[in-house]
Design a protein around this motif. Sequence first.
Motif, PDB file in Angstrom:
ATOM      1  N   GLY A  95      -6.757   4.395 -10.419  1.00  0.00           N
ATOM      2  CA  GLY A  95      -6.611   5.861 -11.135  1.00  0.00           C
ATOM      3  C   GLY A  95      -6.360   6.774 -10.122  1.00  0.00           C
ATOM      4  N   ARG A  96      -5.674   6.637  -8.870  1.00  0.00           N
ATOM      5  CA  ARG A  96      -5.410   7.472  -7.796  1.00  0.00           C
ATOM      6  C   ARG A  96      -4.020   7.723  -7.904  1.00  0.00           C
ATOM      7  NH1 ARG A  96      -9.746   8.705  -4.169  1.00  0.00           N
ATOM      8  NH2 ARG A  96     -11.990   8.171  -5.383  1.00  0.00           N
ATOM      9  N   ASN A  97      -3.743   8.903  -7.322  1.00  0.00           N
ATOM     10  CA  ASN A  97      -2.270   9.130  -7.055  1.00  0.00           C
ATOM     11  C   ASN A  97      -2.144   8.757  -5.548  1.00  0.00           C
ATOM     12  OD1 ASN A  97      -1.916  10.557  -9.310  1.00  0.00           O
ATOM     13  ND2 ASN A  97      -2.966  12.508  -8.556  1.00  0.00           N
ATOM     14  N   LEU A  98      -0.708   8.472  -5.283  1.00  0.00           N
ATOM     15  CA  LEU A  98      -0.166   8.462  -3.909  1.00  0.00           C
ATOM     16  C   LEU A  98       0.260   9.921  -3.483  1.00  0.00           C
ATOM     17  CD1 LEU A  98       2.030   5.068  -4.615  1.00  0.00           C
ATOM     18  CD2 LEU A  98      -0.114   5.237  -3.408  1.00  0.00           C
ATOM     19  N   VAL A  99      -0.247   9.783  -2.143  1.00  0.00           N
ATOM     20  CA  VAL A  99       0.092  10.980  -1.488  1.00  0.00           C
ATOM     21  C   VAL A  99       0.976  10.889  -0.167  1.00  0.00           C
ATOM     22  CG1 VAL A  99      -1.442  12.475  -2.409  1.00  0.00           C
ATOM     23  CG2 VAL A  99      -1.988  11.217  -0.492  1.00  0.00           C
ATOM     24  N   SER A 100       1.778  11.679   0.335  1.00  0.00           N
ATOM     25  CA  SER A 100       2.350  11.424   1.456  1.00  0.00           C
ATOM     26  C   SER A 100       1.568  11.732   2.774  1.00  0.00           C
ATOM     27  CB  SER A 100       3.877  12.282   1.674  1.00  0.00           C
ATOM     28  OG  SER A 100       4.356  12.098   2.858  1.00  0.00           O
ATOM     29  N   ASP A 101       1.563  10.905   3.561  1.00  0.00           N
ATOM     30  CA  ASP A 101       0.729  11.159   5.032  1.00  0.00           C
ATOM     31  C   ASP A 101       1.541  11.661   5.873  1.00  0.00           C
ATOM     32  OD1 ASP A 101      -1.871  10.716   6.745  1.00  0.00           O
ATOM     33  OD2 ASP A 101      -0.142   9.554   7.674  1.00  0.00           O
ATOM     34  N   ASN A 120      12.842   5.180   2.435  1.00  0.00           N
ATOM     35  CA  ASN A 120      12.039   5.299   3.621  1.00  0.00           C
ATOM     36  C   ASN A 120      10.759   5.970   3.483  1.00  0.00           C
ATOM     37  OD1 ASN A 120      13.040   3.050   5.807  1.00  0.00           O
ATOM     38  ND2 ASN A 120      14.752   4.027   5.172  1.00  0.00           N
ATOM     39  N   LYS A 121      10.904   7.084   2.772  1.00  0.00           N
ATOM     40  CA  LYS A 121       9.842   8.305   2.722  1.00  0.00           C
ATOM     41  C   LYS A 121       8.626   7.486   2.039  1.00  0.00           C
ATOM     42  CE  LYS A 121      12.499  12.283   3.015  1.00  0.00           C
ATOM     43  NZ  LYS A 121      12.913  13.728   2.110  1.00  0.00           N
ATOM     44  N   LEU A 170       3.590   7.069   1.832  1.00  0.00           N
ATOM     45  CA  LEU A 170       2.693   7.199   0.810  1.00  0.00           C
ATOM     46  C   LEU A 170       1.447   6.382   0.883  1.00  0.00           C
ATOM     47  CD1 LEU A 170       5.239   7.127  -2.193  1.00  0.00           C
ATOM     48  CD2 LEU A 170       4.213   8.939  -0.973  1.00  0.00           C
ATOM     49  N   VAL A 171       0.162   7.074   0.775  1.00  0.00           N
ATOM     50  CA  VAL A 171      -1.042   6.464   0.649  1.00  0.00           C
ATOM     51  C   VAL A 171      -1.653   6.721  -0.224  1.00  0.00           C
ATOM     52  CG1 VAL A 171      -0.940   6.468   3.401  1.00  0.00           C
ATOM     53  CG2 VAL A 171      -2.024   8.361   2.271  1.00  0.00           C
ATOM     54  N   ILE A 172      -2.831   6.015  -0.715  1.00  0.00           N
ATOM     55  CA  ILE A 172      -3.933   6.258  -1.851  1.00  0.00           C
ATOM     56  C   ILE A 172      -4.630   7.503  -1.558  1.00  0.00           C
ATOM     57  CG2 ILE A 172      -5.633   5.318  -3.277  1.00  0.00           C
ATOM     58  CD1 ILE A 172      -4.361   2.450  -2.749  1.00  0.00           C
ATOM     59  N   GLU A 173      -4.460   8.460  -2.426  1.00  0.00           N
ATOM     60  CA  GLU A 173      -5.368   9.880  -2.441  1.00  0.00           C
ATOM     61  C   GLU A 173      -6.821   9.347  -2.012  1.00  0.00           C
ATOM     62  OE1 GLU A 173      -5.454  13.619  -4.705  1.00  0.00           O
ATOM     63  OE2 GLU A 173      -5.172  12.030  -5.956  1.00  0.00           O
ATOM     64  N   GLY A 174      -7.299   9.798  -1.035  1.00  0.00           N
ATOM     65  CA  GLY A 174      -8.724   9.892  -0.731  1.00  0.00           C
ATOM     66  C   GLY A 174      -8.998   8.749   0.199  1.00  0.00           C
ATOM     67  N   SER A 175      -8.048   7.970   0.641  1.00  0.00           N
ATOM     68  CA  SER A 175      -8.224   6.759   1.531  1.00  0.00           C
ATOM     69  C   SER A 175      -8.350   6.941   3.026  1.00  0.00           C
ATOM     70  CB  SER A 175      -6.866   5.680   1.310  1.00  0.00           C
ATOM     71  OG  SER A 175      -5.791   6.090   1.592  1.00  0.00           O
ATOM     72  N   GLY A 196       4.892  -0.080  13.883  1.00  0.00           N
ATOM     73  CA  GLY A 196       5.970  -0.033  12.776  1.00  0.00           C
ATOM     74  C   GLY A 196       6.068   1.258  11.856  1.00  0.00           C
ATOM     75  N   MET A 197       6.319   1.065  10.640  1.00  0.00           N
ATOM     76  CA  MET A 197       6.242   2.326   9.968  1.00  0.00           C
ATOM     77  C   MET A 197       5.220   2.672   8.918  1.00  0.00           C
ATOM     78  SD  MET A 197      10.529   3.040   9.317  1.00  0.00           S
ATOM     79  CE  MET A 197      11.639   2.373  10.463  1.00  0.00           C
ATOM     80  N   ALA A 198       5.116   1.869   8.079  1.00  0.00           N
ATOM     81  CA  ALA A 198       4.216   1.881   6.998  1.00  0.00           C
ATOM     82  C   ALA A 198       2.629   1.852   7.606  1.00  0.00           C
ATOM     83  CB  ALA A 198       4.271   0.813   5.930  1.00  0.00           C
ATOM     84  N   PRO A 199       1.851   2.769   7.210  1.00  0.00           N
ATOM     85  CA  PRO A 199       0.522   2.837   7.539  1.00  0.00           C
ATOM     86  C   PRO A 199      -0.083   1.989   6.527  1.00  0.00           C
ATOM     87  CG  PRO A 199       1.072   5.089   6.289  1.00  0.00           C
ATOM     88  CD  PRO A 199       2.292   4.137   6.478  1.00  0.00           C
ATOM     89  N   GLY A 200      -1.433   1.712   7.135  1.00  0.00           N
ATOM     90  CA  GLY A 200      -2.608   0.669   6.171  1.00  0.00           C
ATOM     91  C   GLY A 200      -3.268   1.922   5.894  1.00  0.00           C
TER      92      GLY A 200
END
Length: 413
Positions: free
Chosen positions: A86-92, A114-115, A119-124, A132-136
């Motif tokens: 139940g969380r949004n994805l937000v851009s880091d 590529n943008k 995106l990361v889970i809100e509050g993470s 690389g490119m994608a954060p954990g």
Amino acid sequence: MNAEIIAVGSELLLGQIVNSNAQFLSKQLAEIGVNVYYHTVVGDNPSRLAETIEVARKRSNLIVFTGGLGPTKDDLTKETIAKLLGRNLVSDSYALEGIEQYFKQTNRIMTENNKKQALVIEGSSVLQNDHGMAPGMGIQIQNITYMLLPGPPKEMQPMFISYGKEYLLKQLGEVDHIESRVLRFFGIGESQLETEIEDLIDAQTNPTIAPLAADGEVTLRLTAKHRSIEMTKVLLDEVEEKITSRVGEFMYGYGTTSLVSEVMKKLINHKLTVSSAESLTGGLFAQELTNEQGSSQVFASAIVCYSNEVKQNVLQVSPDILSSDGAISEKTARTLAENVRDLLGTDIGISFTGVAGPDESEGKPVGTVYIGLAFKQKPTKVYSLKLAGTRNGIRMRTVKYGFHYILQVLNET
């Protein structure tokens, strides 16, 4: 903390790549006292991934995901998890800046998808990707921790070591250290070994004892857990001493060593050389020994004496022995071992003769094996075996027994 590792990617299910990430993570998590009870692989399908997560949430309080964080449409890991939580994805912003910088440096056009990697889970808590490119990311909701890591090992491994482990350690507080020790045995079957230490296995708590049989050998993996690293070693020493007091004569080493490696060490330390006369094994003993680095210090040569003519004309086995006892006999094995030692001027001669199959020979059944072992200034020994299995299996186990017997004599020296 009890963990489940979920690898996401249809290429894993198709067998196109090996799931090495699960092995790496299990070892890393064990070091900080996290129990890994399940490995799961699921394809790039949001509904099946959601079902897998629901199952994992019922049995694990740490769920580690690898893969599915890339820019393409089938990379759906974080979208699926965000929806379930139940969380949004937000851009880091830091991740997005790194992605944009990469495309500038490589003089490539950055497409809109590529943008998505930023995106990361809100509050993470965002885990930086230095390779690389994608954060954990890591997030804890309702006492369950979710950790999302990229799929490529060159990105995932450094990310977990640098950032993921630190994130988990903060949640764990005091950490139990887990230490494992592998004991290696030969010359005793798995069932017999278990019978000898059955009471220890039944009473196991900490350390645990896990038997495993493979390629004619048996290993015992001992695993201890304690807040103190020193105490884990004490616990392992105590249970190892109990085991070796009963079956120590069959134990030859630790960890990933092998019979041939242990024989090599002993031969080098004792400054001894060996040669082989190989009928049944056809040069396998020589092959195994020369696969080891430094074998030129201890190995002179092998004579593959498959035919009786070679046994008689090269290794001087008398026609009387071959006619009365046969090529597959104690006398032939003894003569071959002694004569190859003297002919090639080595300290040790070893011989192999027998029936590998598929048919009997000289009236002797498949699996009949004689191994001769002739040390200088020691009485020659001949070992008789009755082995079962495939032709190649019998040959390979015969060679292992050869190394086993050499090691036994060397240990007595």
